[in-house]
Write an enzyme that holds these catalytic residues in place. Structure first.
Site, PDB file in Angstrom:
ATOM      1  N   LYS A  85      64.541  59.770  52.892  1.00 46.86           N
ATOM      2  CA  LYS A  85      64.636  60.885  51.960  1.00 46.86           C
ATOM      3  C   LYS A  85      65.807  60.593  51.025  1.00 46.86           C
ATOM      4  CE  LYS A  85      62.815  65.187  51.676  1.00 46.86           C
ATOM      5  NZ  LYS A  85      61.482  65.693  51.969  1.00 46.86           N
ATOM      6  N   GLY A 185      53.753  83.996  51.994  1.00 41.50           N
ATOM      7  CA  GLY A 185      53.779  83.075  50.841  1.00 41.50           C
ATOM      8  C   GLY A 185      52.378  82.719  50.387  1.00 41.50           C
TER       9      GLY A 185
HETATM   10  P1  NAD Z   1      55.264  77.402  46.503  1.00 38.30           P
HETATM   11  O1  NAD Z   1      56.623  77.576  45.918  1.00 38.30           O
HETATM   12  O2  NAD Z   1      54.117  77.125  45.603  1.00 38.30           O
HETATM   13  O3  NAD Z   1      54.868  78.695  47.358  1.00 38.30           O
HETATM   14  C1  NAD Z   1      55.763  79.452  48.104  1.00 38.30           C
HETATM   15  C2  NAD Z   1      55.375  80.913  47.930  1.00 38.30           C
HETATM   16  O4  NAD Z   1      56.177  81.692  48.811  1.00 38.30           O
HETATM   17  C3  NAD Z   1      55.644  81.435  46.512  1.00 38.30           C
HETATM   18  O5  NAD Z   1      54.489  82.099  46.023  1.00 38.30           O
HETATM   19  C4  NAD Z   1      56.808  82.400  46.694  1.00 38.30           C
HETATM   20  O6  NAD Z   1      56.772  83.472  45.782  1.00 38.30           O
HETATM   21  C5  NAD Z   1      56.595  82.864  48.121  1.00 38.30           C
HETATM   22  N1  NAD Z   1      57.771  83.386  48.807  1.00 38.30           N
HETATM   23  C6  NAD Z   1      59.052  82.986  48.713  1.00 38.30           C
HETATM   24  N2  NAD Z   1      59.827  83.730  49.524  1.00 38.30           N
HETATM   25  C7  NAD Z   1      58.996  84.585  50.172  1.00 38.30           C
HETATM   26  C8  NAD Z   1      59.204  85.608  51.145  1.00 38.30           C
HETATM   27  N3  NAD Z   1      60.407  85.888  51.633  1.00 38.30           N
HETATM   28  N4  NAD Z   1      58.116  86.289  51.582  1.00 38.30           N
HETATM   29  C9  NAD Z   1      56.895  86.038  51.092  1.00 38.30           C
HETATM   30  N5  NAD Z   1      56.649  85.100  50.156  1.00 38.30           N
HETATM   31  C10 NAD Z   1      57.686  84.375  49.702  1.00 38.30           C
HETATM   32  O7  NAD Z   1      55.431  76.264  47.618  1.00 38.30           O
HETATM   33  P2  NAD Z   1      54.267  75.441  48.338  1.00 38.30           P
HETATM   34  O8  NAD Z   1      54.157  74.128  47.719  1.00 38.30           O
HETATM   35  O9  NAD Z   1      53.079  76.302  48.502  1.00 38.30           O
HETATM   36  O10 NAD Z   1      54.933  75.205  49.781  1.00 38.30           O
HETATM   37  C11 NAD Z   1      55.033  76.256  50.727  1.00 38.30           C
HETATM   38  C12 NAD Z   1      55.818  75.764  51.940  1.00 38.30           C
HETATM   39  O11 NAD Z   1      55.159  74.641  52.535  1.00 38.30           O
HETATM   40  C13 NAD Z   1      57.233  75.293  51.612  1.00 38.30           C
HETATM   41  O12 NAD Z   1      58.069  75.595  52.691  1.00 38.30           O
HETATM   42  C14 NAD Z   1      57.077  73.783  51.507  1.00 38.30           C
HETATM   43  O13 NAD Z   1      58.281  73.106  51.788  1.00 38.30           O
HETATM   44  C15 NAD Z   1      56.037  73.519  52.583  1.00 38.30           C
HETATM   45  N6  NAD Z   1      55.276  72.300  52.376  1.00 38.30           N
HETATM   46  C16 NAD Z   1      54.534  72.157  51.236  1.00 38.30           C
HETATM   47  C17 NAD Z   1      53.781  71.001  51.045  1.00 38.30           C
HETATM   48  C18 NAD Z   1      52.932  70.820  49.825  1.00 38.30           C
HETATM   49  O14 NAD Z   1      52.047  69.948  49.822  1.00 38.30           O
HETATM   50  N7  NAD Z   1      53.116  71.613  48.789  1.00 38.30           N
HETATM   51  C19 NAD Z   1      53.799  69.984  52.011  1.00 38.30           C
HETATM   52  C20 NAD Z   1      54.553  70.159  53.187  1.00 38.30           C
HETATM   53  C21 NAD Z   1      55.288  71.323  53.349  1.00 38.30           C
END
Ligand code: NAD
Length: 374
Positions: A85, A185
């Site tokens: 990382k 989320g």
């Molecule tokens: P994103 O930012 O698109 O979505 C996150 C959502 O959570 C947003 O809509 C935000 O408004 C909402 N949110 C934030 N705080 C909140 C709360 N307290 N209560 C309810 N909703 C809340 O991110 P993403 O890409 O969808 O990723 C989501 C999670 O999955 C993250 O933790 C990320 O690290 C993890 N992740 C994502 C991927 C990927 O492929 N995108 C891969 C591995 C892990």
């Protein structure tokens, strides 16, 4: 003024890293740290985070912790990748430039393929395009440039199949039909796709997001019930799927949970892995370790290294079902929490490959001696 007692080796020791690289490029303002935790299974792949760290120590600790996590994630997913990382110290809204990411790319190039980068919090596809001008050791670039594009659909699919393996254990069938699932989320990239899979299989969706307007399409298309962000922990349901933030399983929330399964995509869901992983087990809640079921994103960028194909990435992500099932099995057989069972699985694979590599070195050495020394 308090004396700064930050000692680099005191921070680094204990994580077991192969290499930690400090990058400082005055002309572009780049200050970055690359953590290569392990290359036993393959090149260390992991995203590059850009963040306004309060101190250099905080940045170093973050990169060490995150790169170690990548080793486990790749090992459990069965990928030929190690764990790495990078962090760039700076404000992603004001301090980005072509020069900065190209300088970063040259540091990566200097590592001769031991580290492969990708986007992460604070960096995006455009930044990776600049990195790609200096090195081939970058993933997460756009599909039109031979990359894999948005990983979220594959992450969501892997999370969904991992959840099914948990449902099979708890309810005797892996069908989600009629199961009440709380998606925290749900308006996000992964959340939306996850809701689609769950709805298709007949699950009852309960959704929350801090931006309620993001939930409107989910309510319209899937008939989901919206609840307030603070209600997600105590709402009566079968499954809680944290898909927004880390550290949501903690001292305050565990007591409130009424679900039987915690299975979501968010990284680092357990605030304290040992304490809260054990606490979930004690409460009879089956926990799907986050890095096991959210590995679809990593699987997606890994596919980029082989020449990207979405179908192949999804097929590989479907293997998360079996991995999760075997972790549940180990957890039951050894009476240990699932987070420990998955760590054990990762260690076993890394150890086995490392033993084979060592034996190969001895064999080659012996052959060399036989041929050359008589
Ligand atoms: P994103 O930012 O698109 O979505 C996150 C959502 O959570 C947003 O809509 C935000 O408004 C909402 N949110 C934030 N705080 C909140 C709360 N307290 N209560 C309810 N909703 C809340 O991110 P993403 O890409 O969808 O990723 C989501 C999670 O999955 C993250 O933790 C990320 O690290 C993890 N992740 C994502 C991927 C990927 O492929 N995108 C891969 C591995 C892990």
């Amino acid at each position: 003024m308090a004396k700064n007692t930050f000692k680099i080796f005191d921070v680094v020791d204990g994580y077991g890293h192969e290499q930690v690289v400090f990058c400082s490029h005055e002309e572009s303002g780049l200050k970055a740290i690359i953590g290569i935790h392990s290359t036993t299974l393959g090149p260390a792949l992991g995203g590059c985070r850009m963040w306004t760290y309060a101190s250099d120590e905080e940045a170093l600790t973050d990169v060490l912790r995150l790169s170690q996590g990548m080793t486990y994630k790749a090992a459990v997913a069965g990928l030929n990748l190690g764990g790495g990382k990078a962090v760039i110290i700076g404000d992603s809204r004001t301090q980005k430039s072509e020069a900065l990411f190209r300088a970063f790319g040259r540091y990566i190039e200097g590592l001769s393929g031991r580290y492969i980068t990708a986007e992460d919090v604070g960096t995006n596809v455009k930044d990776m395009e600049y990195v790609a001008m200096e090195t081939r050791n970058v993933t997460g670039i756009p599909i039109e440039l031979g990359g894999s594009g948005d990983p979220s659909p594959v992450t969501a699919y892997g999370t969904y199949v991992g959840m099914k393996a948990c449902v099979k254990e708890v309810f005797g069938t892996d069908s989600l039909s009629g199961k009440k699932v709380i998606v925290q989320g749900a308006g996000g990239n992964v959340g939306r796709h996850l809701c689609e899979h769950l709805h298709k299989e007949g699950a009852e969706l309960i959704v929350s997001d801090i931006y309620e307007d993001k939930l409107e399409p989910i309510v319209k298309q899937f008939g989901a019930l919206i609840i307030k962000p603070e209600e997600v922990y105590s709402f009566d349901a079968d499954i809680f799927s944290p898909t927004a933030l880390g550290a949501v399983i903690n001292d305050e929330t565990i007591d409130k949970l009424k679900v039987k399964i915690v299975a979501g995509a968010a990284n680092n869901q357990l605030k304290d892995e040992d304490k809260h992983g054990q606490a979930l087990k004690d409460k009879g809640i089956l926990y799907a370790p986050d890095y096991v079921i959210n590995a679809g994103g990593l699987i997606n960028v890994y596919s980029e290294l082989e020449g990207y194909n979405r179908e192949r990435a999804l097929k590989k992500a479907s293997g998360i079902y079996d991995v999760m099932a075997s972790i549940i099995e180990t957890s039951k057989n050894e009476n240990i929490p699932t987070y420990l069972a998955s760590r054990e699985l990762a260690h076993k694979r890394i150890q086995a490959v490392s033993d084979v590599k060592r034996l190969r070195v001895y064999r080659d050495l012996n052959l060399f001696k036989m041929r050359n020394l008589g």
